[in-house]
Design a protein around this motif. Structure first.
Motif, PDB file in Angstrom:
ATOM      1  N   SER A   1       0.797  -1.222   0.000  1.00 38.57           N
ATOM      2  CA  SER A   1       0.000   0.000   0.000  1.00 38.57           C
ATOM      3  C   SER A   1       0.834   1.280   0.000  1.00 38.57           C
ATOM      4  O   SER A   1       1.948   1.325   0.512  1.00 38.57           O
ATOM      5  CB  SER A   1      -0.903   0.001   1.232  1.00 38.57           C
ATOM      6  OG  SER A   1      -1.636   1.205   1.287  1.00 38.57           O
ATOM      7  N   THR A   2       0.253   2.322  -0.598  1.00 41.90           N
ATOM      8  CA  THR A   2       0.875   3.656  -0.517  1.00 41.90           C
ATOM      9  C   THR A   2      -0.032   4.595   0.293  1.00 41.90           C
ATOM     10  O   THR A   2       0.158   5.804   0.284  1.00 41.90           O
ATOM     11  CB  THR A   2       1.070   4.251  -1.928  1.00 41.90           C
ATOM     12  OG1 THR A   2      -0.207   4.239  -2.601  1.00 41.90           O
ATOM     13  CG2 THR A   2       2.076   3.446  -2.735  1.00 41.90           C
ATOM     14  N   GLY A   3      -1.039   4.020   0.975  1.00 39.47           N
ATOM     15  CA  GLY A   3      -1.967   4.829   1.776  1.00 39.47           C
ATOM     16  C   GLY A   3      -1.270   5.507   2.942  1.00 39.47           C
ATOM     17  O   GLY A   3      -0.182   5.105   3.370  1.00 39.47           O
ATOM     18  N   GLU A   4      -1.927   6.542   3.473  1.00 37.53           N
ATOM     19  CA  GLU A   4      -1.325   7.323   4.569  1.00 37.53           C
ATOM     20  C   GLU A   4      -1.844   6.912   5.942  1.00 37.53           C
ATOM     21  O   GLU A   4      -1.379   7.424   6.958  1.00 37.53           O
ATOM     22  CB  GLU A   4      -1.601   8.821   4.350  1.00 37.53           C
ATOM     23  CG  GLU A   4      -0.923   9.393   3.111  1.00 37.53           C
ATOM     24  CD  GLU A   4      -1.271  10.864   2.912  1.00 37.53           C
ATOM     25  OE1 GLU A   4      -0.428  11.714   3.274  1.00 37.53           O
ATOM     26  OE2 GLU A   4      -2.370  11.178   2.420  1.00 37.53           O
ATOM     27  N   ASP A   5      -2.844   6.018   5.980  1.00 37.03           N
ATOM     28  CA  ASP A   5      -3.364   5.573   7.277  1.00 37.03           C
ATOM     29  C   ASP A   5      -2.374   4.591   7.914  1.00 37.03           C
ATOM     30  O   ASP A   5      -1.479   4.054   7.252  1.00 37.03           O
ATOM     31  CB  ASP A   5      -4.744   4.933   7.118  1.00 37.03           C
ATOM     32  CG  ASP A   5      -4.705   3.730   6.196  1.00 37.03           C
ATOM     33  OD1 ASP A   5      -4.387   2.632   6.685  1.00 37.03           O
ATOM     34  OD2 ASP A   5      -4.955   3.900   4.988  1.00 37.03           O
ATOM     35  N   VAL A   6      -2.557   4.347   9.217  1.00 38.12           N
ATOM     36  CA  VAL A   6      -1.590   3.542   9.974  1.00 38.12           C
ATOM     37  C   VAL A   6      -1.512   2.109   9.460  1.00 38.12           C
ATOM     38  O   VAL A   6      -0.411   1.547   9.302  1.00 38.12           O
ATOM     39  CB  VAL A   6      -1.925   3.566  11.485  1.00 38.12           C
ATOM     40  CG1 VAL A   6      -1.065   2.572  12.250  1.00 38.12           C
ATOM     41  CG2 VAL A   6      -1.725   4.971  12.043  1.00 38.12           C
ATOM     42  N   ALA A   7      -2.655   1.484   9.178  1.00 37.94           N
ATOM     43  CA  ALA A   7      -2.632   0.102   8.692  1.00 37.94           C
ATOM     44  C   ALA A   7      -1.865  -0.002   7.372  1.00 37.94           C
ATOM     45  O   ALA A   7      -1.116  -0.963   7.144  1.00 37.94           O
ATOM     46  CB  ALA A   7      -4.054  -0.437   8.528  1.00 37.94           C
ATOM     47  N   SER A   8      -2.015   0.994   6.500  1.00 40.61           N
ATOM     48  CA  SER A   8      -1.294   1.011   5.223  1.00 40.61           C
ATOM     49  C   SER A   8       0.212   1.208   5.440  1.00 40.61           C
ATOM     50  O   SER A   8       1.038   0.548   4.802  1.00 40.61           O
ATOM     51  CB  SER A   8      -1.835   2.116   4.310  1.00 40.61           C
ATOM     52  OG  SER A   8      -3.186   1.861   3.993  1.00 40.61           O
ATOM     53  N   LEU A   9       0.569   2.135   6.353  1.00 36.01           N
ATOM     54  CA  LEU A   9       1.995   2.362   6.658  1.00 36.01           C
ATOM     55  C   LEU A   9       2.627   1.093   7.230  1.00 36.01           C
ATOM     56  O   LEU A   9       3.755   0.729   6.877  1.00 36.01           O
ATOM     57  CB  LEU A   9       2.150   3.515   7.660  1.00 36.01           C
ATOM     58  CG  LEU A   9       1.776   4.920   7.172  1.00 36.01           C
ATOM     59  CD1 LEU A   9       1.796   5.908   8.328  1.00 36.01           C
ATOM     60  CD2 LEU A   9       2.723   5.401   6.066  1.00 36.01           C
ATOM     61  N   LEU A  10       1.895   0.413   8.122  1.00 38.01           N
ATOM     62  CA  LEU A  10       2.412  -0.832   8.713  1.00 38.01           C
ATOM     63  C   LEU A  10       2.513  -1.926   7.656  1.00 38.01           C
ATOM     64  O   LEU A  10       3.504  -2.666   7.604  1.00 38.01           O
ATOM     65  CB  LEU A  10       1.503  -1.285   9.869  1.00 38.01           C
ATOM     66  CG  LEU A  10       1.591  -0.456  11.155  1.00 38.01           C
ATOM     67  CD1 LEU A  10       0.480  -0.851  12.123  1.00 38.01           C
ATOM     68  CD2 LEU A  10       2.957  -0.616  11.832  1.00 38.01           C
ATOM     69  N   GLY A  11       1.483  -2.032   6.807  1.00 39.37           N
ATOM     70  CA  GLY A  11       1.511  -3.032   5.737  1.00 39.37           C
ATOM     71  C   GLY A  11       2.708  -2.828   4.825  1.00 39.37           C
ATOM     72  O   GLY A  11       3.420  -3.782   4.458  1.00 39.37           O
ATOM     73  N   ALA A  12       2.973  -1.563   4.472  1.00 40.26           N
ATOM     74  CA  ALA A  12       4.108  -1.241   3.599  1.00 40.26           C
ATOM     75  C   ALA A  12       5.436  -1.576   4.278  1.00 40.26           C
ATOM     76  O   ALA A  12       6.347  -2.119   3.657  1.00 40.26           O
ATOM     77  CB  ALA A  12       4.058   0.233   3.210  1.00 40.26           C
TER      78      ALA A  12
END
Length: 404
Positions: free
Chosen positions: A209-220
Motif C-alpha cells: 500500500s501507498t496509503g497514509e493511514d496507519v494500517a497502510s503504513l504498517l503493511g508497507a
C-alpha cells in the motif's frame, strides 16, 4: 534487591492500595509519597516485591530518557504492579528499548506528525458536527459520554488507523474489555487476541500500500521487511487502545469545566486561550490510577542521593511530576495563563505518546464544538452524582449527564 542509599537510610516500603477515586480527586497516597521525598519505595496490590517511585519532574524526565533504565527487562520480572493480570507480549512496543523501539515507532511516524494529523482534521470536524447535531436533535437531558465523548475518539482513531466505519463498534468493545481490570485476565486476553487477529488481516491486505493511514503504513513496512507482521499487529493494537484515552481525558476535562462554570465561561469569552487552557487541563487532570509500566535499572544509578541497584524496578509518576511545586507554582490550581507549562501528561523520552498531537486536536475540536454550539451546557445532576469508572487502570467518568 538490596536496600541501600548513599546516606545509609532507606525509605520504608509504602503499601499503595487500588483506590476507586471519583471526580478529579488527587490520590491521597500519592500526595503522601510526594511529601516523603523525591525517591520513595512502594508496594502495589499485585505482582511481587517492592519498587522505587520517582515523583519530581526532573527525576521523572531523567529516568524515562536514560538508557540505564529498561522497559524490556520488565518482561522477565514479576514486578509489583496495579494491574491484576500482566501478560506483556515479547516484542510489544511498550516493552522495547531503542534501537528496536525506534525502528518500530518510525514505521508509523508519518501518520502522527503535524501533517499526518492535519490530514484528518476536516474529516474529524465533520464527524464531530454530526454527533453534536444528533445531541441537539435528541434534546436534553443526555449522557455526553455516550453521545459524543466516546464515539468521537473511536471514529477519529479508526479514521487514522484505516479501520472501516463498519468495524468501529467491534474496536470499541475490544478496547473496553482490554482496559477493564474487573473482567478477569481471560476476557481481556481474548479481546486482545481478537483485535490482534483483525489487524493481522487488515495489515496483511495492505503490504504494497501507498496509503497514509496507519494500517497502510504498517503493511508497507512489513512488505519492505522493516518490521514483522507480529510487531506491526502489536503496535496497531496499542495505538487503537491509546486512541480511546481521549474519551476519559475529555470526560474529565468537561467534568472540570461543568463543575467550575467560570472556567467554561472564560473559554467562551476568550477562544484564543483555548489551546493553552487545554494544556493546563491536561496537566491538572488525574489521567490514571497509581502508576503505569515500570522500568528496570540495568546498572547502579544514583537519583537524589538514593542508590538504585541494578535489577531494581523503578516507577515514575507523571501525575506527581505534573504537580511538582518547584516547576508549577500553585500546582493544585487550574491556571489558564500558566506559562511555561512543561507537563508530562503524554510521557517523556522514547516512550513519549505518539498520539499527543492527535489528542490535542481532538480536545480542541471538542471544546470548540461543545462550548460554541451548546452554550447552556451544564451538569444534569449534582457533581457528586456523576458516576466514575471503578476497577479501571485509567480514570474518567462512566457517564456525564448533561442538560442545556
Amino acid at each position: 534487591m538490596t536496600e541501600e542509599t548513599l546516606t545509609g537510610t532507606v525509605p520504608p516500603v509504602r503499601h499503595w492500595p487500588a483506590l476507586d477515586l471519583t471526580g478529579l480527586d488527587f490520590d491521597p497516597v500519592l500526595t503522601e509519597l510526594m511529601a516523603e521525598g523525591p525517591v520513595t519505595r512502594i508496594r502495589l496490590p499485585n505482582g511481587e516485591g517492592w519498587a522505587w517511585l520517582v515523583t519530581r519532574l526532573d527525576d521523572v524526565r531523567m529516568v524515562t530518557n536514560d538508557p540505564r533504565f529498561s522497559r524490556e527487562a520488565v518482561m522477565d520480572q514479576p514486578v509489583t504492579r496495579l494491574a491484576p493480570h500482566f501478560i506483556p507480549e515479547r516484542g510489544a512496543v511498550g516493552f522495547l528499548d531503542p534501537p528496536d523501539h525506534t525502528r518500530l515507532r518510525r514505521s508509523v511516524a508519518a501518520a502522527f506528525t503535524a501533517k499526518g494529523v492535519e490530514r484528518i482534521r476536516e474529516r474529524s470536524r465533520l464527524m464531530l458536527d454530526e454527533l453534536v447535531d444528533e445531541l441537539l436533535q435528541d434534546g436534553p437531558p443526555a449522557d455526553l459520554t455516550a453521545a459524543v465523548l466516546s464515539p468521537f475518539p473511536i471514529a477519529v482513531i479508526c479514521e487514522l488507523m484505516g479501520v472501516p466505519a463498519a468495524d468501529r463498534h467491534s474496536m470499541h468493545t475490544w478496547t473496553q474489555l482490554i482496559l477493564s481490570s474487573s473482567q478477569g485476565a481471560q476476557v481481556s486476553e481474548k479481546a486482545k487476541h481478537e483485535m490482534g487477529a483483525y489487524f493481522a488481516d487488515l495489515i496483511g491486505l495492505r503490504e504494497g500500500s501507498t496509503g497514509e493511514d496507519v494500517a497502510s503504513l504498517l503493511g508497507a513496512a512489513v512488505g519492505r521487511g522493516e518490521i514483522t507482521l507480529q510487531e506491526a499487529v502489536g503496535l496497531a493494537v496499542l495505538l487503537e487502545i491509546g486512541g480511546e484515552a481521549v474519551t476519559n481525558n475529555s470526560g474529565q476535562m468537561f467534568y472540570l469545566l461543568l463543575t467550575r462554570p467560570e472556567l467554561a465561561e472564560r473559554l467562551r469569552a476568550e477562544p484564543g486561550i483555548r489551546p493553552r487552557a487545554i494544556d493546563e487541563m491536561l496537566r491538572y487532570i488525574p489521567h490514571r490510577n497509581a502508576v503505569g509500566l515500570s522500568r528496570i535499572a540495568l546498572e547502579d544509578v544514583d537519583v537524589k542521593g538514593v542508590r538504585i541497584r541494578a535489577g531494581d524496578p523503578v516507577y515514575v509518576s507523571y501525575l506527581a511530576a505534573n504537580r511538582d511545586p518547584d516547576v508549577f507554582p500553585d500546582p493544585d490550581a487550574v491556571d489558564f495563563a500558566r506559562s511555561p507549562n512543561p507537563h508530562v501528561s503524554f510521557g517523556f523520552g522514547p516512550h513519549f505518546c505518539p498520539g499527543n498531537m492527535l489528542a490535542r486536536l481532538e480536545s480542541e475540536l471538542l471544546v470548540d464544538a461543545l462550548l460554541d454550539r451548546v452554550p447552556g451546557l451544564r451538569l444534569a445532576v449534582p457533581p457528586d452524582q456523576v458516576p466514575f469508572k471503578k476497577g479501571a487502570l485509567i480514570r474518567g467518568p462512566e457517564a456525564l449527564p448533561v442538560t442545556w
